[in-house]
Design a protein around this motif. Structure first.
Motif, PDB file in Angstrom:
ATOM      1  N   PRO A  55      17.243 -27.980 -51.904  1.00  0.00           N
ATOM      2  CA  PRO A  55      17.713 -29.285 -51.313  1.00  0.00           C
ATOM      3  C   PRO A  55      17.039 -30.509 -51.670  1.00  0.00           C
ATOM      4  O   PRO A  55      17.360 -31.736 -51.861  1.00  0.00           O
ATOM      5  N   ASP A  56      15.672 -30.257 -52.179  1.00  0.00           N
ATOM      6  CA  ASP A  56      14.993 -31.439 -52.644  1.00  0.00           C
ATOM      7  C   ASP A  56      15.548 -32.120 -54.025  1.00  0.00           C
ATOM      8  O   ASP A  56      15.480 -33.071 -54.026  1.00  0.00           O
ATOM      9  N   GLU A  57      16.074 -31.121 -54.756  1.00  0.00           N
ATOM     10  CA  GLU A  57      16.877 -31.788 -56.100  1.00  0.00           C
ATOM     11  C   GLU A  57      18.015 -32.383 -55.790  1.00  0.00           C
ATOM     12  O   GLU A  57      18.305 -33.498 -56.399  1.00  0.00           O
ATOM     13  N   MET A  58      18.681 -31.867 -54.697  1.00  0.00           N
ATOM     14  CA  MET A  58      19.834 -32.823 -54.185  1.00  0.00           C
ATOM     15  C   MET A  58      19.641 -33.994 -53.824  1.00  0.00           C
ATOM     16  O   MET A  58      20.071 -34.991 -53.901  1.00  0.00           O
ATOM     17  N   TYR A  59      18.503 -34.019 -52.938  1.00  0.00           N
ATOM     18  CA  TYR A  59      18.138 -35.226 -52.367  1.00  0.00           C
ATOM     19  C   TYR A  59      17.682 -36.274 -53.327  1.00  0.00           C
ATOM     20  O   TYR A  59      18.058 -37.535 -53.327  1.00  0.00           O
ATOM     21  N   ARG A  60      16.785 -35.853 -54.211  1.00  0.00           N
ATOM     22  CA  ARG A  60      16.613 -36.715 -55.523  1.00  0.00           C
ATOM     23  C   ARG A  60      17.829 -37.094 -56.272  1.00  0.00           C
ATOM     24  O   ARG A  60      17.788 -38.158 -56.621  1.00  0.00           O
ATOM     25  N   ALA A  61      18.802 -36.415 -56.461  1.00  0.00           N
ATOM     26  CA  ALA A  61      20.086 -36.844 -57.172  1.00  0.00           C
ATOM     27  C   ALA A  61      20.631 -37.701 -56.434  1.00  0.00           C
ATOM     28  O   ALA A  61      21.138 -38.904 -56.960  1.00  0.00           O
ATOM     29  N   LEU A  62      20.836 -37.615 -55.219  1.00  0.00           N
ATOM     30  CA  LEU A  62      21.637 -38.551 -54.358  1.00  0.00           C
ATOM     31  C   LEU A  62      20.889 -39.941 -54.041  1.00  0.00           C
ATOM     32  O   LEU A  62      21.426 -40.961 -54.288  1.00  0.00           O
ATOM     33  N   LEU A  63      19.659 -39.781 -54.010  1.00  0.00           N
ATOM     34  CA  LEU A  63      18.717 -41.068 -53.940  1.00  0.00           C
ATOM     35  C   LEU A  63      19.142 -41.827 -55.117  1.00  0.00           C
ATOM     36  O   LEU A  63      19.078 -42.998 -55.369  1.00  0.00           O
ATOM     37  N   LYS A  64      18.721 -41.113 -56.295  1.00  0.00           N
ATOM     38  CA  LYS A  64      18.872 -41.947 -57.674  1.00  0.00           C
ATOM     39  C   LYS A  64      20.122 -42.315 -58.003  1.00  0.00           C
ATOM     40  O   LYS A  64      20.245 -43.650 -58.448  1.00  0.00           O
ATOM     41  N   GLU A  65      21.191 -41.843 -57.549  1.00  0.00           N
ATOM     42  CA  GLU A  65      22.466 -42.424 -57.815  1.00  0.00           C
ATOM     43  C   GLU A  65      22.949 -43.489 -56.723  1.00  0.00           C
ATOM     44  O   GLU A  65      23.604 -44.092 -57.206  1.00  0.00           O
ATOM     45  N   LEU A  66      22.525 -43.193 -55.714  1.00  0.00           N
ATOM     46  CA  LEU A  66      23.097 -44.319 -54.417  1.00  0.00           C
ATOM     47  C   LEU A  66      22.034 -45.102 -53.834  1.00  0.00           C
ATOM     48  O   LEU A  66      22.262 -45.955 -53.275  1.00  0.00           O
ATOM     49  N   GLY A  67      20.667 -44.833 -54.470  1.00  0.00           N
ATOM     50  CA  GLY A  67      19.632 -45.845 -53.922  1.00  0.00           C
ATOM     51  C   GLY A  67      19.978 -47.244 -54.088  1.00  0.00           C
ATOM     52  O   GLY A  67      19.761 -48.037 -53.201  1.00  0.00           O
TER      53      GLY A  67
ATOM     54  N   ALA B 271      18.654 -40.756 -44.326  1.00  0.00           N
ATOM     55  CA  ALA B 271      18.525 -39.568 -43.355  1.00  0.00           C
ATOM     56  C   ALA B 271      19.827 -39.149 -42.810  1.00  0.00           C
ATOM     57  O   ALA B 271      19.990 -37.899 -42.818  1.00  0.00           O
ATOM     58  N   GLU B 272      20.426 -40.178 -42.425  1.00  0.00           N
ATOM     59  CA  GLU B 272      22.107 -39.752 -41.856  1.00  0.00           C
ATOM     60  C   GLU B 272      22.812 -39.238 -42.741  1.00  0.00           C
ATOM     61  O   GLU B 272      23.575 -38.352 -42.565  1.00  0.00           O
ATOM     62  N   LEU B 273      22.756 -39.692 -44.266  1.00  0.00           N
ATOM     63  CA  LEU B 273      23.564 -39.356 -45.050  1.00  0.00           C
ATOM     64  C   LEU B 273      23.180 -37.659 -45.669  1.00  0.00           C
ATOM     65  O   LEU B 273      23.971 -36.930 -45.830  1.00  0.00           O
ATOM     66  N   PHE B 274      21.871 -37.557 -45.668  1.00  0.00           N
ATOM     67  CA  PHE B 274      21.459 -36.188 -45.921  1.00  0.00           C
ATOM     68  C   PHE B 274      21.918 -35.031 -44.612  1.00  0.00           C
ATOM     69  O   PHE B 274      22.446 -34.039 -45.160  1.00  0.00           O
ATOM     70  N   ILE B 275      21.793 -35.668 -43.619  1.00  0.00           N
ATOM     71  CA  ILE B 275      22.455 -34.619 -42.453  1.00  0.00           C
ATOM     72  C   ILE B 275      23.723 -34.403 -42.722  1.00  0.00           C
ATOM     73  O   ILE B 275      24.271 -33.325 -42.315  1.00  0.00           O
ATOM     74  N   ALA B 276      24.353 -35.594 -43.175  1.00  0.00           N
ATOM     75  CA  ALA B 276      26.226 -35.228 -43.201  1.00  0.00           C
ATOM     76  C   ALA B 276      26.245 -34.496 -44.189  1.00  0.00           C
ATOM     77  O   ALA B 276      27.298 -33.411 -44.318  1.00  0.00           O
ATOM     78  N   VAL B 277      25.678 -34.481 -45.509  1.00  0.00           N
ATOM     79  CA  VAL B 277      25.868 -33.846 -46.580  1.00  0.00           C
ATOM     80  C   VAL B 277      25.536 -32.098 -46.344  1.00  0.00           C
ATOM     81  O   VAL B 277      26.203 -31.190 -46.757  1.00  0.00           O
ATOM     82  N   GLU B 278      24.357 -32.060 -45.585  1.00  0.00           N
ATOM     83  CA  GLU B 278      23.983 -30.588 -45.178  1.00  0.00           C
ATOM     84  C   GLU B 278      25.005 -29.936 -44.241  1.00  0.00           C
ATOM     85  O   GLU B 278      25.358 -28.603 -44.381  1.00  0.00           O
TER      86      GLU B 278
END
Length: 108
Positions: free
Chosen positions: A31-43, A72-79
Motif C-alpha cells: 500500500p505504501d508504494e501505491m500511496y507514493r505513486a498516487l502522491l507523485k502523479e497527482l500531488g 487522506a480521503e482519496l486513499f480511503i476511496a481507493v482502498e
C-alpha cells in the motif's frame, strides 16, 4: 471481468495509465508504494486546485493541510475499490475540500 483505467500517468509503468488491476496489485502488495505513486502523479494537480482557491485567504499551512486531507480521503476511496477515475476523483475532492476550507477561513 472488466478492467477500468485509472487516469494516472505513472512513469514507473512505462508512462501508461495504471489500470484498476495494477492499483489493486500495488494495494495488495505494498500500500505504501501505491500511496507514493498516487502522491507523485497527482500531488501537483491537487496542490494547484487547492492553492488557487485558498491563496486569497489561507496560509501555506492551510493549503498543505487541505492537500493532506484530500489525499487522506482519496486513499480511503481507493482502498474501498470503487474508484473508476482516480484523477477525476482527486480533482473533485480537492475542489470540495478547498471550498469548505475557504468558507471556514473566510468566516473567521
Amino acid at each position: 471481468m472488466s478492467v477500468h483505467k485509472f487516469a494516472v500517468n505513472n512513469k514507473n509503468y512505462g508512462g501508461k495509465e495504471m489500470t484498476a488491476e495494477e492499483i489493486n496489485n500495488l494495494l495488495q502488495g505494498s500500500p505504501d508504494e501505491m500511496y507514493r505513486a498516487l502522491l507523485k502523479e497527482l500531488g501537483r494537480y491537487v496542490y494547484v486546485i487547492v492553492y488557487n482557491k485558498l491563496r486569497s485567504c489561507g496560509t501555506n499551512e492551510d493549503v498543505e493541510e487541505c492537500v493532506s486531507d484530500v489525499f487522506a480521503e482519496l486513499f480511503i476511496a481507493v482502498e474501498d475499490g470503487n474508484v473508476q477515475d482516480v484523477k477525476a476523483l482527486a480533482g473533485t475532492i480537492a475542489r470540495r475540500r478547498a471550498i469548505d476550507t475557504f468558507r471556514k477561513l473566510s468566516a473567521s
